[in-house]
Design a protein around this motif. Structure first.
Motif, PDB file in Angstrom:
ATOM      1  N   LEU A 179     -32.481 -38.507  36.102  1.00 27.60           N
ATOM      2  CA  LEU A 179     -31.297 -38.373  36.964  1.00 27.60           C
ATOM      3  C   LEU A 179     -30.826 -39.755  37.418  1.00 27.60           C
ATOM      4  O   LEU A 179     -29.619 -40.072  37.380  1.00 27.60           O
ATOM      5  CB  LEU A 179     -31.636 -37.485  38.173  1.00 27.60           C
ATOM      6  N   ALA A 180     -31.791 -40.599  37.820  1.00 33.64           N
ATOM      7  CA  ALA A 180     -31.437 -41.951  38.270  1.00 33.64           C
ATOM      8  C   ALA A 180     -30.732 -42.725  37.156  1.00 33.64           C
ATOM      9  O   ALA A 180     -29.714 -43.382  37.384  1.00 33.64           O
ATOM     10  CB  ALA A 180     -32.695 -42.692  38.724  1.00 33.64           C
ATOM     11  N   VAL A 181     -31.262 -42.622  35.921  1.00 38.91           N
ATOM     12  CA  VAL A 181     -30.668 -43.371  34.806  1.00 38.91           C
ATOM     13  C   VAL A 181     -29.265 -42.858  34.502  1.00 38.91           C
ATOM     14  O   VAL A 181     -28.347 -43.642  34.223  1.00 38.91           O
ATOM     15  CB  VAL A 181     -31.578 -43.271  33.559  1.00 38.91           C
ATOM     16  N   VAL A 182     -29.072 -41.534  34.583  1.00 37.89           N
ATOM     17  CA  VAL A 182     -27.743 -40.967  34.307  1.00 37.89           C
ATOM     18  C   VAL A 182     -26.736 -41.466  35.344  1.00 37.89           C
ATOM     19  O   VAL A 182     -25.616 -41.881  35.014  1.00 37.89           O
ATOM     20  CB  VAL A 182     -27.817 -39.417  34.290  1.00 37.89           C
ATOM     21  N   LEU A 183     -27.130 -41.443  36.620  1.00 38.34           N
ATOM     22  CA  LEU A 183     -26.217 -41.911  37.671  1.00 38.34           C
ATOM     23  C   LEU A 183     -25.900 -43.390  37.490  1.00 38.34           C
ATOM     24  O   LEU A 183     -24.748 -43.825  37.626  1.00 38.34           O
ATOM     25  CB  LEU A 183     -26.840 -41.663  39.054  1.00 38.34           C
ATOM     26  N   TYR A 184     -26.925 -44.170  37.161  1.00 35.64           N
ATOM     27  CA  TYR A 184     -26.729 -45.603  36.917  1.00 35.64           C
ATOM     28  C   TYR A 184     -25.780 -45.801  35.732  1.00 35.64           C
ATOM     29  O   TYR A 184     -24.869 -46.635  35.780  1.00 35.64           O
ATOM     30  CB  TYR A 184     -28.090 -46.256  36.652  1.00 35.64           C
ATOM     31  N   GLY A 185     -25.970 -44.995  34.683  1.00 34.36           N
ATOM     32  CA  GLY A 185     -25.097 -45.098  33.514  1.00 34.36           C
ATOM     33  C   GLY A 185     -23.637 -44.851  33.866  1.00 34.36           C
ATOM     34  O   GLY A 185     -22.743 -45.551  33.401  1.00 34.36           O
ATOM     35  N   ARG A 186     -23.391 -43.883  34.735  1.00 39.70           N
ATOM     36  CA  ARG A 186     -22.011 -43.612  35.171  1.00 39.70           C
ATOM     37  C   ARG A 186     -21.423 -44.828  35.876  1.00 39.70           C
ATOM     38  O   ARG A 186     -20.275 -45.207  35.648  1.00 39.70           O
ATOM     39  CB  ARG A 186     -22.005 -42.426  36.147  1.00 39.70           C
ATOM     40  N   ASP A 187     -22.224 -45.430  36.751  1.00 38.73           N
ATOM     41  CA  ASP A 187     -21.746 -46.605  37.486  1.00 38.73           C
ATOM     42  C   ASP A 187     -21.452 -47.770  36.545  1.00 38.73           C
ATOM     43  O   ASP A 187     -20.475 -48.498  36.720  1.00 38.73           O
ATOM     44  CB  ASP A 187     -22.788 -47.044  38.521  1.00 38.73           C
ATOM     45  N   VAL A 188     -22.323 -47.951  35.542  1.00 31.45           N
ATOM     46  CA  VAL A 188     -22.126 -49.068  34.627  1.00 31.45           C
ATOM     47  C   VAL A 188     -20.839 -48.884  33.837  1.00 31.45           C
ATOM     48  O   VAL A 188     -20.055 -49.827  33.665  1.00 31.45           O
ATOM     49  CB  VAL A 188     -23.335 -49.201  33.686  1.00 31.45           C
ATOM     50  N   LEU A 189     -20.589 -47.652  33.375  1.00 30.72           N
ATOM     51  CA  LEU A 189     -19.336 -47.395  32.664  1.00 30.72           C
ATOM     52  C   LEU A 189     -18.154 -47.731  33.558  1.00 30.72           C
ATOM     53  O   LEU A 189     -17.173 -48.335  33.132  1.00 30.72           O
ATOM     54  CB  LEU A 189     -19.262 -45.918  32.237  1.00 30.72           C
ATOM     55  N   PHE A 190     -18.267 -47.346  34.839  1.00 27.04           N
ATOM     56  CA  PHE A 190     -17.192 -47.645  35.782  1.00 27.04           C
ATOM     57  C   PHE A 190     -16.988 -49.159  35.919  1.00 27.04           C
ATOM     58  O   PHE A 190     -15.864 -49.654  35.904  1.00 27.04           O
ATOM     59  CB  PHE A 190     -17.510 -47.022  37.149  1.00 27.04           C
ATOM     60  N   LEU A 191     -18.111 -49.901  36.010  1.00 23.84           N
ATOM     61  CA  LEU A 191     -18.006 -51.363  36.167  1.00 23.84           C
ATOM     62  C   LEU A 191     -17.298 -51.993  34.974  1.00 23.84           C
ATOM     63  O   LEU A 191     -16.438 -52.852  35.138  1.00 23.84           O
ATOM     64  CB  LEU A 191     -19.401 -51.983  36.303  1.00 23.84           C
ATOM     65  N   TYR A 192     -17.671 -51.547  33.768  1.00 21.73           N
ATOM     66  CA  TYR A 192     -17.035 -52.122  32.576  1.00 21.73           C
ATOM     67  C   TYR A 192     -15.545 -51.782  32.551  1.00 21.73           C
ATOM     68  O   TYR A 192     -14.723 -52.592  32.131  1.00 21.73           O
ATOM     69  CB  TYR A 192     -17.718 -51.618  31.291  1.00 21.73           C
ATOM     70  N   ARG A 193     -15.187 -50.557  33.008  1.00 21.74           N
ATOM     71  CA  ARG A 193     -13.773 -50.166  32.979  1.00 21.74           C
ATOM     72  C   ARG A 193     -12.980 -50.826  34.085  1.00 21.74           C
ATOM     73  O   ARG A 193     -11.809 -51.132  33.916  1.00 21.74           O
ATOM     74  CB  ARG A 193     -13.659 -48.641  33.121  1.00 21.74           C
ATOM     75  N   ALA A 194     -13.614 -51.035  35.254  1.00 21.08           N
ATOM     76  CA  ALA A 194     -12.873 -51.523  36.421  1.00 21.08           C
ATOM     77  C   ALA A 194     -12.833 -53.043  36.483  1.00 21.08           C
ATOM     78  O   ALA A 194     -12.283 -53.608  37.415  1.00 21.08           O
ATOM     79  CB  ALA A 194     -13.510 -50.978  37.706  1.00 21.08           C
ATOM     80  N   ARG A 195     -13.419 -53.709  35.487  1.00 25.46           N
ATOM     81  CA  ARG A 195     -13.492 -55.172  35.567  1.00 25.46           C
ATOM     82  C   ARG A 195     -12.092 -55.774  35.497  1.00 25.46           C
ATOM     83  O   ARG A 195     -11.202 -55.272  34.819  1.00 25.46           O
ATOM     84  CB  ARG A 195     -14.349 -55.699  34.419  1.00 25.46           C
ATOM     85  N   LYS A 196     -11.943 -56.909  36.220  1.00 25.17           N
ATOM     86  CA  LYS A 196     -10.653 -57.603  36.181  1.00 25.17           C
ATOM     87  C   LYS A 196     -10.612 -58.540  34.991  1.00 25.17           C
ATOM     88  O   LYS A 196      -9.557 -58.902  34.513  1.00 25.17           O
ATOM     89  CB  LYS A 196     -10.479 -58.422  37.460  1.00 25.17           C
ATOM     90  N   ARG A 197     -11.776 -58.964  34.544  1.00 28.22           N
ATOM     91  CA  ARG A 197     -11.842 -59.920  33.455  1.00 28.22           C
ATOM     92  C   ARG A 197     -11.677 -59.149  32.158  1.00 28.22           C
ATOM     93  O   ARG A 197     -12.570 -58.409  31.749  1.00 28.22           O
ATOM     94  CB  ARG A 197     -13.211 -60.578  33.515  1.00 28.22           C
ATOM     95  N   ARG A 198     -10.481 -59.311  31.513  1.00 26.57           N
ATOM     96  CA  ARG A 198     -10.221 -58.501  30.319  1.00 26.57           C
ATOM     97  C   ARG A 198     -11.049 -58.995  29.145  1.00 26.57           C
ATOM     98  O   ARG A 198     -11.634 -58.222  28.411  1.00 26.57           O
ATOM     99  CB  ARG A 198      -8.729 -58.521  29.942  1.00 26.57           C
ATOM    100  N   LYS A 199     -11.057 -60.315  28.939  1.00 31.88           N
ATOM    101  CA  LYS A 199     -11.825 -60.842  27.817  1.00 31.88           C
ATOM    102  C   LYS A 199     -13.294 -60.851  28.248  1.00 31.88           C
ATOM    103  O   LYS A 199     -13.667 -61.532  29.190  1.00 31.88           O
ATOM    104  CB  LYS A 199     -11.379 -62.258  27.483  1.00 31.88           C
ATOM    105  N   ILE A 200     -14.082 -60.102  27.535  1.00 27.93           N
ATOM    106  CA  ILE A 200     -15.446 -59.896  27.988  1.00 27.93           C
ATOM    107  C   ILE A 200     -16.374 -60.840  27.217  1.00 27.93           C
ATOM    108  O   ILE A 200     -16.281 -60.977  26.006  1.00 27.93           O
ATOM    109  CB  ILE A 200     -15.786 -58.406  27.818  1.00 27.93           C
ATOM    110  N   GLU A 201     -17.209 -61.544  27.955  1.00 27.02           N
ATOM    111  CA  GLU A 201     -18.044 -62.574  27.320  1.00 27.02           C
ATOM    112  C   GLU A 201     -19.203 -61.955  26.542  1.00 27.02           C
ATOM    113  O   GLU A 201     -19.579 -60.812  26.768  1.00 27.02           O
ATOM    114  CB  GLU A 201     -18.607 -63.503  28.393  1.00 27.02           C
ATOM    115  N   LEU A 202     -19.784 -62.789  25.682  1.00 24.29           N
ATOM    116  CA  LEU A 202     -20.862 -62.310  24.806  1.00 24.29           C
ATOM    117  C   LEU A 202     -22.008 -61.690  25.606  1.00 24.29           C
ATOM    118  O   LEU A 202     -22.547 -60.654  25.238  1.00 24.29           O
ATOM    119  CB  LEU A 202     -21.376 -63.473  23.959  1.00 24.29           C
TER     120      LEU A 202
END
Lengths: 177, 448
Positions: B265-288
Motif C-alpha cells: 500500500l505504501a509503495v502504491v501511494l508513493y508511486g501515485r505521488d511520484v507520477l504527480f511530481l513528474y507531471r507537475a514539474r515546471k522544468r519541461r526538459k528533464i535531465e538524465l
C-alpha cells in the motif's frame, strides 16, 4: 525561575501581506529577565527560530488548526551565541533600508537563483538591500552570503510557497574574497 | 536561517560505496555466491553484505549526512563524526567478510571474527543514528520527507540488532534466546534492511530531491502521509510483530504477509505521488538523472507487482532471490547511480565555483557532465539488470554471470563519468579554473 510569556500575534500583519520582523524584534528586545515570547503566525517561522536561537532562546513550535503555528520562545539562560555576528544576525533588529533591487527567481532551474543573487550582490554598494523571491528556502546560498560578509533575512510568504529573502550588502563587498 | 555546509566526507562515502559495488559485480560475474551456490551459503552471505553494507548503506549514509540538513534546514549535529563512523563501518564489514570466508573454509585463521564484526558495525551504525537522530530531534516538528528518514533509521537499528544477534550466534554463543531469533529471524532482518532502512529512506529523500531537481511542488498531502503511515506500520508489524511471533511460537509467515500488504500500500501511494511530481514539474526538459531515476522507479513497481503475482501463485519463496535482486539492483542501485549523476556534479560545482559566483564567469552545473555520453552506460546497466533478473527466474547461472559482467561494464562506465565530473574534465578550459578556484579533491570536499 518560572518563565512568563508575552503574546505577539503577527497573523493579521501576515494576512495583510506585511512584514512582521520589526515588530517581533521590538517585542523580543522589550522582554525582561525570565520572560519569554509566545508567537502566533500563519506558517512555521523557521528562519526566525534560528535568529532567536542565536539570541539565546529555545523554542517549542506547535501546529494549530488551519496550518497556523504557535511558538513558545523561552530564554535558555545561555548567553547568546552570536554576540558579535559577522553575517546572518548582523544587527537583525536594526531597521533595513528599502530594497534597491528586486529579483523574481521562482521559475529558474537550480542553482540559477543562487547564481543570480550572488551575481547581483557584486554590483551593489555596502548597506544596500536586495530582495529576491524563490520557490524554496535557499539553504546553499546562506554559507556563500556569510563568506562574503553579507547579512540576510528570509522566510516564506503567507502563501507558504514563495520564499522571500532580503540580502544587505556587507562592508567587505567588492573585495576579492 | 542557517545555511547548509558541504558535508566534507560525503564524497569519501560515495567512493568507498562505489568500490564495494564494483567488487560485488566482479564477484557475481566470476560466479561467486548465489546462484552458483545456495542462497544461505557463506559465499552468498559475504556477497550480500558487500552489497547491502558496503554499497547501499555507505551510499545512503553519505547522502544522509549531506541531505538530512537540507531536509530539515538545520546543520548536522556533529560534522566531525562521519569520518570515524566510516572507519568503524568499513572495518566492521571487512571483519564480517573474513568471518564468512572462514565459515566457508576459505581462510584458516583463528579469530573471533563475528563478535568483533558485530561490535564494529553496531558502533558504526550507532554513530550514524546518534548524529542524524540528534540533527532531526533538534529540528522538530519534522517535514514529511524527514519523517521517512526517521522510520528508516529505526529500521536500521532493528536490522543491525538482528544482524548482531546472528553474528553472535555464528560466533558460537549458545544462548537459547539468541539461537531462537537467529534460526527464524532472517526474513525480518531482510525486510527491515531492504524495506525499512534502504527503501523507506530512499523514498523520503526522493520526495525532496525529485521536487528540487525538477522544480515540482513539495508534497505533503494525504497520499504522502498515507505512504508514510502505512510504511511505518508495515515495518512495525514486521519487526515487532515478527519478533513477538518468534518468541510466542506464532505464525511468522502470517505476520510478515500482513506487513507485506501494508508495505505494498505504501509503495502504491508513493508511486501515485511520484507520477504527480513528474507531471507537475515546471522544468519541461528533464535531465538524465531524473529520466534514469524514472527507470529505477519502474523497477520498484515491477518488483512490487512480481511480489503480488508470486504470492498469488504460491511461488514467492521459490523466486525470492530474484525479487530481492531486482529490489537491490533495479530499484535501489538504479536510483542511487542516477542520483549520484546529479549530486556529485552539483556538490562539486558548489564547492569549486560557489566562492567566485558573480565575481568571474563560471560554468553551469550542466557543463560538468556530458549526458549524451553517459546515457549509454545507464541504458546498458538497466538492460543488464533486467537480463540478470530474468536469468535468476529461469535458473540459468551462466546467463546470470554474463548479465552481471554487463552490469560491471556499465557501472565502470558510469563511475568514469562521475570521476570526470569531479575532475572538471568536461568544463571548457577557459572557464575551468578561474583565479581563486582550486581543483576539487577527488575523495573529499574542502573544509567550508
Amino acid at each position: 525561575m518560572q518563565t512568563t510569556f508575552v503574546d505577539v500575534d503577527v497573523r493579521p500583519i501576515l494576512r495583510a501581506g506585511g512584514e512582521p520582523f520589526e515588530k517581533i524584534m521590538e517585542a523580543v528586545n522589550a522582554l525582561g529577565p525570565g520572560q519569554g515570547l509566545r508567537l502566533f503566525a500563519t506558517f512555521k517561522p523557521t528562519p526566525l527560530l534560528h535568529v532567536l536561537d542565536s539570541k539565546g532562546f529555545t523554542h517549542e513550535a506547535k501546529e494549530l488548526d488551519g496550518g497556523e503555528w504557535e511558538v513558545l520562545f523561552s530564554p535558555s539562560g545561555a548567553p547568546s551565541k552570536n554576540e558579535n555576528p559577522a553575517s546572518a544576525a548582523a544587527g537583525p533588529d536594526s531597521p533595513w533600508p528599502e530594497p534597491m533591487t528586486h529579483l523574481d527567481n521562482r521559475d529558474l532551474d537550480p542553482p540559477e537563483p543562487l547564481v543570480r543573487i550572488l551575481a547581483t550582490t557584486e554590483s551593489m554598494q555596502p548597506g544596500e538591500v536586495l530582495s529576491a523571491l524563490l520557490c524554496r528556502e535557499p539553504l546553499f546560498l546562506f554559507p556563500e552570503l556569510a563568506k562574503r560578509g553579507h547579512s540576510w533575512r528570509g522566510g516564506f510568504e503567507p502563501d507558504g510557497k514563495t520564499y522571500k529573502v532580503l540580502v544587505r550588502i556587507g562592508e567587505h563587498s567588492g573585495s576579492a574574497a | 536561517m542557517v545555511g547548509v555546509a558541504l558535508s566534507r566526507w560525503t564524497m569519501t562515502y560515495f567512493a568507498v560505496a562505489l568500490v564495494a559495488l564494483l567488487v560485488a559485480e566482479c564477484l557475481m560475474a566470476a560466479g561467486f555466491g548465489y546462484p552458483a551456490v545456495a542462497a544461505g551459503a557463506p559465499e552468498t552471505l559475504a556477497l550480500v553484505h558487500i552489497i547491502s553494507i558496503g554499497w547501499l548503506s555507505l551510499l545512503m549514509c553519505g547522502a544522509l549526512f549531506q541531505f538530512v540538513p537540507v531536509l530539515v534546514a538545520s546543520p548536522l549535529h556533529d560534522s566531525s563524526l562521519p569520518l570515524p563512523t566510516l572507519g568503524c563501518l568499513v572495518a566492521g564489514l571487512i571483519v564480517l567478510l573474513l568471518g564468512f570466508l572462514k565459515l566457508g573454509g576459505e581462510i584458516d585463521l583463528e579469530f573471533s571474527y563475528f563478535p568483533v564484526a558485530a561490535a564494529l558495525l553496531s558502533l558504526g551504525f550507532a554513530l550514524v543514528l546518534w548524529n542524524l537522530g540528534r540533527t532531526l530531534w533538534a529540528a522538530r516538528p519534522l517535514p514529511l520527507p524527514a519523517r521517512f528518514v526517521v522510520v528508516g533509521l529505526f529500521s536500521a537499528a532493528a536490522t543491525v540488532s538482528l544482524g548482531a544477534t546472528f553474528a553472535l550466534v555464528l560466533g558460537g554463543t549458545s544462548n537459547g534466546t539468541l539461537l531462537n531469533i537467529a534460526s527464524l529471524g532472517l526474513p525480518i532482518h531482510i525486510a527491515a534492511g531492504l524495506g525499512g532502512w534502504l527503501t523507506c529512506t530512499a523514498i523520503g529523500v526522493s520526495y525532496r530531491l525529485l521536487a528540487m531537481f525538477m522544480l515540482a511542488p513539495d508534497l505533503d498531502g494525504p497520499t504522502a502521509r498515507g505512504a508514510l503511515y502505512s510504511g511505518a506500520v508495515a515495518l512495525a508489524v514486521a519487526v515487532v510483530g515478527g519478533v513477538v511471533a518468534i518468541f510466542a511460537g506464532g505464525n511468522l509467515a502470517a505476520v510478515l504477509g500482513a506487513a507485506g500488504l501494508l508495505g505494498l500500500l505504501a509503495v502504491v501511494l508513493y508511486g501515485r505521488d511520484v507520477l504527480f511530481l513528474y507531471r507537475a514539474r515546471k522544468r519541461r526538459k528533464i535531465e538524465l538523472n531524473s529520466r534514469m531515476a524514472g527507470l529505477a522507479l519502474v523497477n520498484l513497481a515491477m518488483a512490487t507487482t512480481l511480489i503480488i503475482v508470486l504470492l498469488g501463485a504460491g511461488k514467492f519463496e521459490h523466486h525470492v532471490a530474484a525479487v530481492v535482486f531486482l529490489v537491490a539492483f533495479g530499484w535501489l542501485t538504479g536510483l542511487g547511480l542516477s542520483k549520484l549523476y546529479k549530486i556529485i556534479p552539483f556538490l562539486t560545482w558548489l564547492e569549486c565555483y560557489g566562492p567566485i559566483i558573480g565575481k568571474a564567469p563560471t560554468p553551469r552545473v550542466q557543463d560538468l557532465v556530458t549526458e549524451n555520453r553517459a546515457i549509454k552506460w545507464f541504458v546498458l546497466y538497466f538492460f543488464a539488470v533486467w537480463a540478470a533478473t530474468a536469468a535468476l527466474f529461469l535458473e540459468a547461472p551462466m546467463a546470470f554471470r554474463g548479465a552481471a559482467a554487463a552490469m560491471l561494464i556499465a557501472t565502470i562506465g558510469i563511475v568514469v563519468q562521475l570521476v570526470m565530473s569531479r575532475r572538471l574534465v568536461d568544463v571548457k578550459a577557459a572557464l575551468r579554473l578561474p583565479d581563486g578556484v582550486r581543483k576539487p579533491r577527488l575523495l573529499f570536499s574542502r573544509a567550508p
